[in-house]
Motif scaffolding. Structure first.
Motif: not given
Ligand code: FES
Ligand code: FES
Lengths: 213, 158
Positions: A160, A168, A165, A74, A150-151, A137, A153, A156-157
């Motif tokens: 998801k 995930h 999530l 990442h 970010q995660i 990401m 949103d 931006q994710n």
């Protein structure tokens, strides 16, 4: 504690299909709880907001996500990272549009479906890739506040939902961080402990730590 | 028994499914144009095409190639006349030659996916192929030349 994230609350049931790719999800509300049925047999998401517990759990999650086994794929640039010092991947392979490399330098040309035996050999996974160019990401350089936001949103994710999530944490490529091939350090906690922190974070509302604590 | 197609010819090989594809190609099938450099996916000497992708055969288990199509340097063209081979000869690219089959196989994927690559595309495609003799400037020149030849001939990319 600041409230940095609020899940959408609906007083009616919604059933929606996303491009035929995602299973149908049903949402219902019960007194401050949002329940989302898990389609795959994993844990289902019942949110009971608790910002203090959420932030505490995220800080554990953050330590894992910023460990080399997660952050190296990442990167803030378009070249993956390697090693515990997060140096640029030798040979400078490029992300490519789909995250799977370019031309003769596609990830799967070296990264096999399983780890290659021996030290300094390519770790393997059937789905080895970086995030795609239109959804990078990035973890590298992100503060806990930025990364949590970010995660949560979808823009931006990887689009998801909170339920996705939650699941995930069991994704094959995520789990691969705990089977990184010979000679590589593991993330700073077990996968079980990570799942627990991740789940706690999401189930308590997915709050972000303060921007400037 | 594992079945694989190498240069359009079907082979049945009785080997450990974990054997590197490179071993099978060189030692069992007997095609020695593909070279062994490092054995750990670091140099590119062993590149062959697996279903059109430039895989490193030293770390690719033969089981991954079962019932799939492999092309080695010997099968890049019928008469050693792939535009890249013509350009390589014209510009006299090789020094010792050891890395060159891997270089050509990588370059072939580049030209197929990008028939007129600029320098940045060439760098992106070829950065994983090492040449101890330092023929990089000639490789770059030859890829540009091959792109011209391919276009002149109006050939469909290989
Ligand atoms: S021999 Fe396969 S990459 Fe070096
Ligand atoms: S020509 Fe000698 S290694 Fe490349």
């Amino acid at each position: 504690m600041p409230v940095n994230h609020n899940l959408p609350v609906r007083t009616f049931s919604v059933v929606t299909g996303l491009f035929g790719l995602f299973a149908l999800l049903s949402f219902s509300i019960r007194k401050g709880h949002i329940e989302q049925d898990a389609p795959t047999g994993h844990d289902s998401l019942m949110i009971v907001k608790d910002s203090a517990a959420s932030v505490k759990a995220f800080l554990e999650v953050y330590n894992v996500l910023m460990s080399p086994r997660c952050m190296n794929c990442h990167p803030s640039g378009d070249v993956p990272l390697q090693g515990d010092d997060n140096h640029l991947h030798t040979m400078l392979p490029q992300r490519g549009k789909d995250g799977k490399g370019v031309y003769a330098m596609k990830c799967a040309n070296c990264h096999q479906p399983t780890n290659t035996p021996g030290e300094h050999t390519p770790p393997g996974n059937p789905n080895w890739h970086l995030p795609p160019a239109d959804m990078k990401m990035v973890f590298q350089g992100k503060t806990p506040h930025e990364l949590a936001k970010q995660i949560m949103d979808p823009a931006q994710n990887g689009n998801k939902t909170p339920q996705q999530l939650l699941e995930h944490a069991h994704d094959g490529l995520v789990v691969a961080a705990w089977n990184p091939g010979e000679g590589r350090t593991l993330p700073p906690m077990t996968h079980d402990a990570f799942v627990k922190a991740w789940t706690t974070w999401l189930k308590t509302g997915g709050f972000a730590p303060q921007a400037n604590p | 028994m594992i079945r694989l197609t190498v240069n359009q010819k079907t082979h049945k090989v009785d080997v450990d499914p974990d054997m590197p594809l490179l071993w099978v190609i060189r030692d069992i099938i007997g095609l020695t144009g593909t070279k062994y450099g490092c054995g750990v996916a670091q140099c590119g000497a062993c590149v062959v095409h697996l279903n059109g992708e430039a895989v490193r055969s030293c770390v690719t288990k033969v089981s991954r190639a079962a019932n799939q199509k492999i092309v080695t340097i010997e099968g890049l063209s019928l008469h050693n006349d792939h535009p890249l081979q013509q350009a390589w000869a014209e510009i006299d690219v090789p020094q010792c030659g050891y890395c060159q089959s891997g270089q050509l196989m990588s370059a072939a994927v580049l030209l197929k996916e990008n028939p007129q690559p600029d320098d940045a595309a060439i760098d992106a495609a070829m950065s994983g192929n090492l040449c101890r003799c330092g023929t990089y400037p000639r490789i770059r020149k030859a890829i540009h030349r091959a792109a011209e030849l391919q276009q002149e001939a109006g050939k469909k990319p290989f």
